[in-house]
Enzyme design. Structure first.
Site, PDB file in Angstrom:
ATOM      1  N   HIS A   1       0.859  -1.185   0.000  1.00  0.00           N
ATOM      2  CA  HIS A   1       0.000   0.000   0.000  1.00  0.00           C
ATOM      3  C   HIS A   1       0.893   1.232   0.000  1.00  0.00           C
ATOM      4  O   HIS A   1       1.946   1.242   0.656  1.00  0.00           O
ATOM      5  CB  HIS A   1      -0.893   0.043   1.240  1.00  0.00           C
TER       6      HIS A   1
ATOM      7  N   GLY B   1      -8.146  -8.776  -0.355  1.00  0.00           N
ATOM      8  CA  GLY B   1      -7.911  -9.662   0.778  1.00  0.00           C
ATOM      9  C   GLY B   1      -8.910  -9.354   1.875  1.00  0.00           C
ATOM     10  O   GLY B   1      -8.979  -8.224   2.352  1.00  0.00           O
TER      11      GLY B   1
ATOM     12  N   GLY C   1     -10.175  -5.553   2.753  1.00  0.00           N
ATOM     13  CA  GLY C   1     -10.866  -5.203   1.522  1.00  0.00           C
ATOM     14  C   GLY C   1      -9.999  -5.186   0.286  1.00  0.00           C
ATOM     15  O   GLY C   1      -9.290  -6.148  -0.006  1.00  0.00           O
TER      16      GLY C   1
ATOM     17  N   CYS D   1       1.117 -10.827  -3.922  1.00  0.00           N
ATOM     18  CA  CYS D   1       0.128 -11.891  -3.707  1.00  0.00           C
ATOM     19  C   CYS D   1       0.730 -13.277  -3.930  1.00  0.00           C
ATOM     20  O   CYS D   1       0.018 -14.245  -4.229  1.00  0.00           O
ATOM     21  CB  CYS D   1      -1.095 -11.683  -4.594  1.00  0.00           C
TER      22      CYS D   1
END
Length: 217
Positions: A78, A140, A151, A169
Site C-alpha cells: 500500500h 484480501g 478489503g 500476492c
C-alpha cells in the site's frame, strides 16, 4: 433483512495500523443493528503480509515496514496514490456468501473501469482485477462473526516500484498496472467516488450517507 443504507467514511491519509485496529474494533463490537460501512483511505508506504503469506515472497523490504495482518491472502503493498477500500458489512444479515462478496467487489472494480473504456477482468484462480495480465487491484478479506473487514486496493496514480520488492500476492514477476496510465480515474478521490457508486449498486444499497473520518469510539 439487508440494511439498504451504506455509510461511507472518508478517512483521507491514515497510517495502516490505526485503521486496521479500528476495523477490528468495529467488527468485534458491532451487533445486528450496526450500520454497514465502507471506509475509503490512502496509506503511507507499507507491506502487509496476509495469513497465507510466506516470508520468501518479501524479496527486499528495505525501508518500508512489513506488518503481519489477519486478512486472507499473501503479501501486498500500500502506498500514496492507491485507493484502499474496506467494506465492513454484515454479510450474514444480508445473506451474501463470502465467494459472492468477493465476486461483487471484483465486479464493482471491473464495472467502474469499464466507464473509462478499460477492459478489466477477474481471474477464478487469482483474486483481484487485471488488465492485459497486469494486476490493477488486489483483494484480501477477513470474515468474523458473519461480518467482513479488510478489503481492496486499487492502483490509481502511484509509484509502482515497491511492488518489485515483493512477489505480489505470492506471484513472482507479476506486473502491476494503474488507472491513470490507462486513461482511468486520475486521482484517488475520483476513483473512490466512482467505485462507491458501482459497489453500492451491485450490493443493493439504495441510500448512501457520507462521513468524514472515523466515528468516535
Amino acid at each position: 433483512m439487508q440494511d439498504t443504507t451504506l455509510h461511507i467514511r472518508h478517512l483521507g491519509k491514515q497510517d495502516y495500523e490505526s485503521v486496521w485496529h479500528a476495523m477490528q474494533h468495529y467488527t468485534d463490537t458491532r451487533d445486528s443493528e450496526s450500520h454497514d460501512e465502507l471506509w475509503i483511505v490512502e496509506h503511507p508506504p507499507v507491506f502487509t503480509q496476509g495469513q497465507a503469506g510466506k516470508s520468501e515472497h518479501i524479496l527486499n523490504a528495505g525501508d518500508i515496514p512489513v506488518i503481519q495482518v489477519d486478512r486472507g491472502g499473501q503479501v501486498t503493498y500500500h502506498g500514496p496514490g492507491q485507493l484502499v477500500v474496506y467494506p465492513l458489512l454484515d454479510i450474514k444479515r444480508s445473506k451474501v456468501g463470502v465467494r459472492q462478496l468477493v465476486t461483487h467487489i471484483e465486479q464493482s472494480i471491473v464495472d467502474m473501469l469499464a466507464k473509462y473504456d478499460i477492459n478489466a477482468y477477474a481471474k477464478a484462480d487469482a483474486p483481484g482485477v487485471y488488465v492485459d495480465e497486469r494486476k490493477i487491484a488486489s483483494l484480501g478479506l477477513r470474515i468474523r462473526k458473519g461480518c467482513s473487514f479488510h478489503g481492496l486496493a486499487l492502483n490509481v496514480d502511484m509509484d509502482l516500484a515497491p511492488f518489485r520488492r515483493i512477489n505480489p500476492c505470492g506471484y513472482a514477476g507479476l506486473e502491476m498496472a494503474q488507472c491513470k496510465a490507462l486513461g482511468g480515474p486520475q486521482t484517488v478521490i475520483e476513483a473512490g467516488e466512482q467505485l462507491t457508486i458501482t459497489f453500492s449498486q451491485l450490493l443493493g444499497y439504495q441510500h448512501l450517507v457520507h462521513h468524514q473520518g472515523l466515528a468516535a469510539s
